[in-house]
Design a protein around this motif. Structure first.
Motif, short mmCIF file in Angstrom:
data_model
loop_
_atom_site.label_atom_id
_atom_site.label_comp_id
_atom_site.label_asym_id
_atom_site.label_seq_id
_atom_site.Cartn_x
_atom_site.Cartn_y
_atom_site.Cartn_z
N PHE A 22 58.75 -69.39 -25.03
CA PHE A 22 59.03 -68.02 -25.43
C PHE A 22 57.75 -67.27 -25.76
O PHE A 22 57.56 -66.12 -25.38
N ASN A 27 55.97 -60.30 -22.90
CA ASN A 27 57.03 -59.62 -23.62
C ASN A 27 57.48 -58.33 -22.95
O ASN A 27 58.52 -57.77 -23.29
N ASP A 30 61.46 -57.66 -19.57
CA ASP A 30 62.71 -57.79 -20.31
C ASP A 30 63.66 -58.79 -19.69
O ASP A 30 64.50 -59.36 -20.37
N GLN A 32 62.85 -61.62 -18.35
CA GLN A 32 62.32 -62.98 -18.40
C GLN A 32 63.20 -63.85 -19.30
O GLN A 32 63.63 -63.42 -20.35
N SER A 33 63.48 -65.06 -18.88
CA SER A 33 64.28 -65.96 -19.70
C SER A 33 63.80 -67.38 -19.51
O SER A 33 63.08 -67.70 -18.56
N GLN A 60 64.68 -62.87 -23.90
CA GLN A 60 63.54 -62.69 -24.79
C GLN A 60 63.90 -62.01 -26.10
O GLN A 60 63.19 -62.15 -27.08
#
Length: 428
Positions: A22, A27, A30, A32-33, A60
């Motif tokens: 993480f 950041n 948006d 992104q996982s 995120q």
């Protein structure tokens, strides 16, 4: 003890992986996982656990300081997730029992539930559990591909058999509960039965309560927050708040959980006192309850409370043992003022599966002669789940049960006599 350390280590590794990954992503992206998946075994080696099955990723914007609802079930109870997800509107971790071809149906159900119900897709993570001797069989994945969304819940409800009757495979409640518990990535967890529904806004109300109590958090390190339990007649809507719940009690559609089958199992929640406390605008602690040897409450806790003992399967002591350990470990039980959960349908006597008494007796032996006395050495305390009782002469006793026959041994139990006697053996 080694099993608990192993499970705790697994959870720690998963959390470290989540945090490292993480923190390493951009950041500004948006979408992104983090994708997680992993397979392990229970402490006995008899069950395999696939954590984060078909995981869609951790967004995120996930918040560690949140409350996850954890639950477990067989495939034919997955339909309850729709109501839970729509009411909870937050993270849910679900352990699913999937032996043999049930795994194919579980896979299809997960895909269809996500496709048909946005809240399930957004909030629910799944963890499959199956016996090593009955491995998950995915050879029929896709056989439900033609099921329409308006047919899905009915198809699931009618699928297979009830938990206890599934091909005579012991239903591993506590393995499933631990799988769900180890699959949470928030600070707090509420573990409930799949056919039990919390009041509206419980998650957000509890998050606000904890946030406002931030300065007092150390005082809650050894506290669990009890959520009183009720049951509602089939065909009636689950109340949204305490006012509606008490109206249901008044109208005889709602009553305390296990009111007919095990009223003492929730006696410590003191309904007579709880109902007199008016619904407050904010969630808070109504009173502190005393531990009782038969108590099996639902509660909110930090995720690091002791896990369930996976030796307890089927019916009996599977939840009592964990509450016993909390008591021995020195936890306090704080009953919340506005919170509650409601089980769909009233519980009636005689509505249990055929081998319930034998399973209950077996777990009674495990609990009384192997589990609870070890807790004092584990926690180095004189606190116990075995309160001393005054001895009474045999000619003065009333209602003393007959013993259970196991070979040449005689074990005094409060359960039906001889339920463990081998088939064909003469019974007293």
């Amino acid at each position: 003890m080694r099993s608990e350390f192993r499970l705790a280590a697994v959870l720690l590794l998963v959390q470290l992986a989540v945090l490292i990954r993480f923190l390493s992503v951009d950041n500004e992206e948006d979408n992104q996982s983090l994708l997680l998946a992993g397979e392990t075994i229970d402490f006995s080696g008899q069950y395999r656990i696939v954590h984060f099955y078909k995981h869609l990723g951790i967004p995120q914007n996930y918040n560690f300081y949140d409350l996850t609802l954890a639950t477990q079930c067989s495939v034919n109870h997955l339909h309850h997730l729709v109501e839970l997800a729509e009411r909870w509107k937050g993270p849910i971790s679900c352990g699913v029992f999937a032996p043999n071809l049930d795994a194919s149906c579980a896979d299809d159900a997960i895909v269809l539930l996500r496709r048909c119900f946005p809240y399930v897709k957004k909030h629910v993570t799944f963890h499959l559990v199956y016996p090593s001797e009955h491995p998950a069989d995915l050879s029929q994945v896709g056989s439900w591909s033609d099921v329409r969304c308006d047919e899905l819940l009915g198809r699931l409800e009618k699928f297979g058999k009830e938990n206890y009757a599934a091909e005579k495979i012991p239903f591993p409640h506590n393995v499933l509960r631990n799988a769900a518990r180890l699959g949470i990535i928030t600070e707090y967890v509420l573990l409930i039965d799949i056919d039990t529904v919390p009041n509206l806004n419980l998650r957000t109300d509890f998050n606000s309560f904890i946030e406002k109590s931030l300065l007092g958090r150390p005082m809650f390190d050894r506290t669990v927050f009890v959520v009183p339990a009720f049951e509602i007649k089939l065909g009636f809507s689950v109340p949204g708040d305490k006012i509606e719940l008490l109206e249901g009690v008044k109208n005889s559609t709602v009553r305390p959980f296990h009111n007919e089958t095990c009223w003492w199992c929730h006696r410590s929640e003191n309904f007579d006192l709880w109902k007199k406390i008016p619904m407050h605008s904010r969630l808070g602690i109504a009173f502190y309850a005393d531990w009782d040897k038969s108590w099996e409450p639902f509660y909110i806790s930090k995720r690091d409370v002791p896990l369930f003992d996976e030796r307890f399967r089927q019916y009996g002591f599977d939840r009592i043992q964990q509450i016993c350990e909390l008591h021995v470990a020195g936890y306090k039980f704080a009953v919340l003022n506005n919170a509650f959960v409601v089980h769909h349908g009233w519980k009636y006597k005689g509505k249990f599966y055929a081998s319930k008494d034998a399973d209950n007796a077996q777990n009674w032996i495990l609990f009384n002669y192997h589990f609870k006395d070890n807790l004092q050495s584990k926690y180095n305390t004189s606190r116990t789940c075995s309160p001393l009782q005054i001895w009474t002469p045999s000619n003065k006793r009333r209602g003393v049960p007959n013993p259970i026959a196991i070979g040449n041994a005689r074990v005094i139990s409060r359960f039906k006599p001889n339920v463990l006697a081998p088939k064909g053996e003469a019974r007293d």
